[in-house]
Scaffold this motif. Structure first.
Motif, PDB file in Angstrom:
ATOM      1  N   TYR A   1     -23.886  10.709   3.237  1.00 40.22           N
ATOM      2  CA  TYR A   1     -24.496   9.941   1.945  1.00 40.22           C
ATOM      3  C   TYR A   1     -23.592   9.539   0.891  1.00 40.22           C
ATOM      4  O   TYR A   1     -23.813   8.763   0.000  1.00 40.22           O
ATOM      5  CB  TYR A   1     -24.993  11.496   1.359  1.00 40.22           C
ATOM      6  N   LEU A   2     -22.066   9.856   0.876  1.00 37.89           N
ATOM      7  CA  LEU A   2     -21.159   9.262   0.083  1.00 37.89           C
ATOM      8  C   LEU A   2     -20.426   7.935   0.717  1.00 37.89           C
ATOM      9  O   LEU A   2     -19.587   7.503  -0.055  1.00 37.89           O
ATOM     10  CB  LEU A   2     -20.185  10.466  -0.520  1.00 37.89           C
ATOM     11  N   GLY A   3     -20.651   7.633   1.885  1.00 40.83           N
ATOM     12  CA  GLY A   3     -20.140   6.503   2.488  1.00 40.83           C
ATOM     13  C   GLY A   3     -18.444   6.983   2.904  1.00 40.83           C
ATOM     14  O   GLY A   3     -17.747   6.159   2.649  1.00 40.83           O
ATOM     15  N   LEU A   4     -18.165   8.158   2.943  1.00 41.21           N
ATOM     16  CA  LEU A   4     -16.716   8.592   3.267  1.00 41.21           C
ATOM     17  C   LEU A   4     -16.430   8.544   4.750  1.00 41.21           C
ATOM     18  O   LEU A   4     -15.381   8.444   4.777  1.00 41.21           O
ATOM     19  CB  LEU A   4     -16.617   9.965   2.800  1.00 41.21           C
ATOM     20  N   ALA A   5     -17.435   8.488   5.718  1.00 40.87           N
ATOM     21  CA  ALA A   5     -17.151   8.649   7.294  1.00 40.87           C
ATOM     22  C   ALA A   5     -15.949   7.425   7.551  1.00 40.87           C
ATOM     23  O   ALA A   5     -15.257   7.520   8.329  1.00 40.87           O
ATOM     24  CB  ALA A   5     -18.320   8.618   7.996  1.00 40.87           C
ATOM     25  N   ASP A   6     -16.113   6.254   6.873  1.00 41.16           N
ATOM     26  CA  ASP A   6     -15.432   5.098   7.145  1.00 41.16           C
ATOM     27  C   ASP A   6     -13.961   5.049   6.209  1.00 41.16           C
ATOM     28  O   ASP A   6     -13.439   3.762   6.133  1.00 41.16           O
ATOM     29  CB  ASP A   6     -15.909   3.732   7.046  1.00 41.16           C
ATOM     30  N   HIS A   7     -13.873   5.922   5.175  1.00 39.24           N
ATOM     31  CA  HIS A   7     -12.926   5.795   4.150  1.00 39.24           C
ATOM     32  C   HIS A   7     -11.634   5.597   4.715  1.00 39.24           C
ATOM     33  O   HIS A   7     -10.945   6.444   5.361  1.00 39.24           O
ATOM     34  CB  HIS A   7     -13.237   7.007   3.163  1.00 39.24           C
ATOM     35  N   PRO A   8     -11.002   4.757   4.176  1.00 41.95           N
ATOM     36  CA  PRO A   8      -9.594   4.357   4.697  1.00 41.95           C
ATOM     37  C   PRO A   8      -8.788   5.742   4.213  1.00 41.95           C
ATOM     38  O   PRO A   8      -7.628   6.242   5.179  1.00 41.95           O
ATOM     39  CB  PRO A   8      -8.888   3.201   3.745  1.00 41.95           C
ATOM     40  N   ALA A   9      -8.844   6.424   3.261  1.00 42.33           N
ATOM     41  CA  ALA A   9      -8.040   7.602   3.099  1.00 42.33           C
ATOM     42  C   ALA A   9      -8.348   8.582   4.257  1.00 42.33           C
ATOM     43  O   ALA A   9      -7.161   9.573   4.640  1.00 42.33           O
ATOM     44  CB  ALA A   9      -8.213   8.210   1.715  1.00 42.33           C
ATOM     45  N   LEU A  10      -9.544   8.743   4.556  1.00 41.03           N
ATOM     46  CA  LEU A  10      -9.784   9.690   5.482  1.00 41.03           C
ATOM     47  C   LEU A  10      -9.242   9.422   7.090  1.00 41.03           C
ATOM     48  O   LEU A  10      -8.728  10.081   7.865  1.00 41.03           O
ATOM     49  CB  LEU A  10     -11.507   9.961   5.590  1.00 41.03           C
TER      50      LEU A  10
ATOM     51  N   VAL B   1     -16.623  14.115   7.830  1.00 40.62           N
ATOM     52  CA  VAL B   1     -15.601  14.546   8.722  1.00 40.62           C
ATOM     53  C   VAL B   1     -16.533  15.172   9.874  1.00 40.62           C
ATOM     54  O   VAL B   1     -17.087  14.457  10.471  1.00 40.62           O
ATOM     55  CB  VAL B   1     -14.742  15.534   8.006  1.00 40.62           C
ATOM     56  N   ALA B   2     -16.397  16.558  10.081  1.00 38.12           N
ATOM     57  CA  ALA B   2     -17.059  17.042  11.306  1.00 38.12           C
ATOM     58  C   ALA B   2     -16.995  18.720  11.067  1.00 38.12           C
ATOM     59  O   ALA B   2     -15.894  19.064  10.415  1.00 38.12           O
ATOM     60  CB  ALA B   2     -16.638  16.585  12.670  1.00 38.12           C
TER      61      ALA B   2
END
Length: 384
Positions: A49-58, A242-243
């Protein structure tokens, strides 16, 4: 006909009812623009929902976590599989959602399949919303407690069931945001009923965590609700990018779950690199007001564009169900959209009630206005 050959008849029945499921393979991912089975499409299927799955920091945190802690945990948490990042992530999660303690699990399904059995059993009673997620239904059945299912969000019916019950221990179980309808449970009333009838209240905030409430702290935080009798379940593979999953609550109830939850006790711990990565995800969620504002703008843009043209469920969340009705019609509409480069899943029974097959549109902060407009144009071109 052998027992194995009988499967062919079962498959034929699924095909005739338009209920046979097929997997698609993602062959390239870059935000909401992905490649599926070799075809470029816009993704309206994901719970990211927040578009974080591809976030460079993650991505960087995952690499750092793997370099420092390896990949596998090697054992169950209570043997030698509980690492420092697990401990740190549990403390951070508990603090973030306003609880005393939290317990990490490998998946949300494992939380819901195991936690209820640690609290109730034979001679007790569970009161569950009829539209709860399958994992909550399965978890309730595993307890061997008396399962009472009340009509969706019908608090008068729930109150009658609670008043009639003579069970020694009672547990009310609900989603916060219902996964196929996108609507919200009446959490304040549920807590009031739990207190009046001395029941546990278990809230699965899978689709609220990271999205709702101040700094994305979830559905309970959005309403300012808290009590020792509440068990909060959060999923980390959706808005967190994440997971895994967690359950949070008071220190003594979480310690009890650590002692008694079989899906925690008897499984290998999640990779410590994921717990390490989760710490960064929590920072991104906390600082993600701009992402949540973009997500809400996308919701409003979609609903305004479809108003009066399609039947939409009443949802203010990223889950936007477009009701089609018949199974074959929903599958055909999804297939036509996919052929035009827009991927939206068709959801059919038994996931939803008969006659309510739908397209389940999932929106993300990563969607831009042009992506929403492409979906609207595709739906307009395929309107019945």
């Amino acid at each position: 006909m052998s027992i194995v050959d009988s499967l062919d008849a079962e498959f034929a029945a699924l095909d005739a009812a338009g209920l046979r499921r097929q997997r698609r393979t993602v062959t390239r991912r870059q935000g909401v623009q992905i490649e599926v089975d070799g075809h470029p499409v816009l993704n309206f299927c994901s719970n990211d929902y927040l578009g974080l799955a591809d976030h460079p920091a993650l991505v960087e945190a995952a690499i750092e976590g793997a370099q420092r802690w390896g990949v596998g945990s090697g054992a169950a948490h209570l043997v030698s599989g509980h690492f420092a990042p697990h401990e740190e992530a549990e403390r951070a999660l508990a603090h973030f959602v306003g609880c005393e303690a939290a317990l990490l699990f490998s998946t949300g399904y494992m939380v819901n399949a195991g936690v209820m059995s640690a609290l109730v059993g034979r001679g007790d009673a569970i009161f569950a919303d009829r539209l709860n997620h399958a994992s909550l239904v399965d978890g309730a059945l595993l307890t061997r407690a008396d399962l009472k299912r009340y009509p969706h969000c019908d608090m008068a019916a729930l109150e009658r069931l609670l008043a009639q019950s003579t069970a020694a221990r009672k547990l009310i179980v609900t989603d916060s945001v219902f996964s196929m309808d996108g609507d919200l449970a009446p959490l304040a009333t549920l807590l009031e009923l739990a207190e009046r009838h001395d029941a546990w209240l278990m809230v699965d905030d899978a689709h609220g965590f990271g999205v709702l409430g101040p700094q994305g702290r979830g559905a309970l935080a959005a309403l300012g609700l808290g009590a020792e009798r509440i068990l909060l379940v959060g999923t980390l593979g959706k808005a967190a990018g994440v997971a895994g999953a967690f359950v949070a609550g008071s220190s003594r109830v979480v310690d009890w779950l650590l002692q008694k939850t079989r899906t925690y006790l008897f499984t290998t711990g999640a990779p410590p690199l994921l717990a390490h990565c989760l710490l960064t995800a929590l920072e991104l969620i906390h600082d993600g007001d701009a992402r949540r504002a973009q997500l809400n703008a996308n919701i409003n843009r979609l609903r305004a564009g479809l108003a009066g043209r399609f039947e939409l469920a009443d949802s203010s969340t990223p889950i936007q169900p477009l009701i089609v009705g018949q199974n074959a019609a929903a599958a055909a509409l999804a297939a036509r959209l996919f052929g035009q480069g827009v991927w939206v899943p068709a959801i059919r029974p038994p996931t939803v009630p008969e006659g309510t097959a739908r397209l389940r549109i999932s929106l993300s902060a990563a969607h831009e206005a042009r992506h929403i407009d492409a979906l609207l144009a595709g739906l307009a071109a395929n309107a019945p």
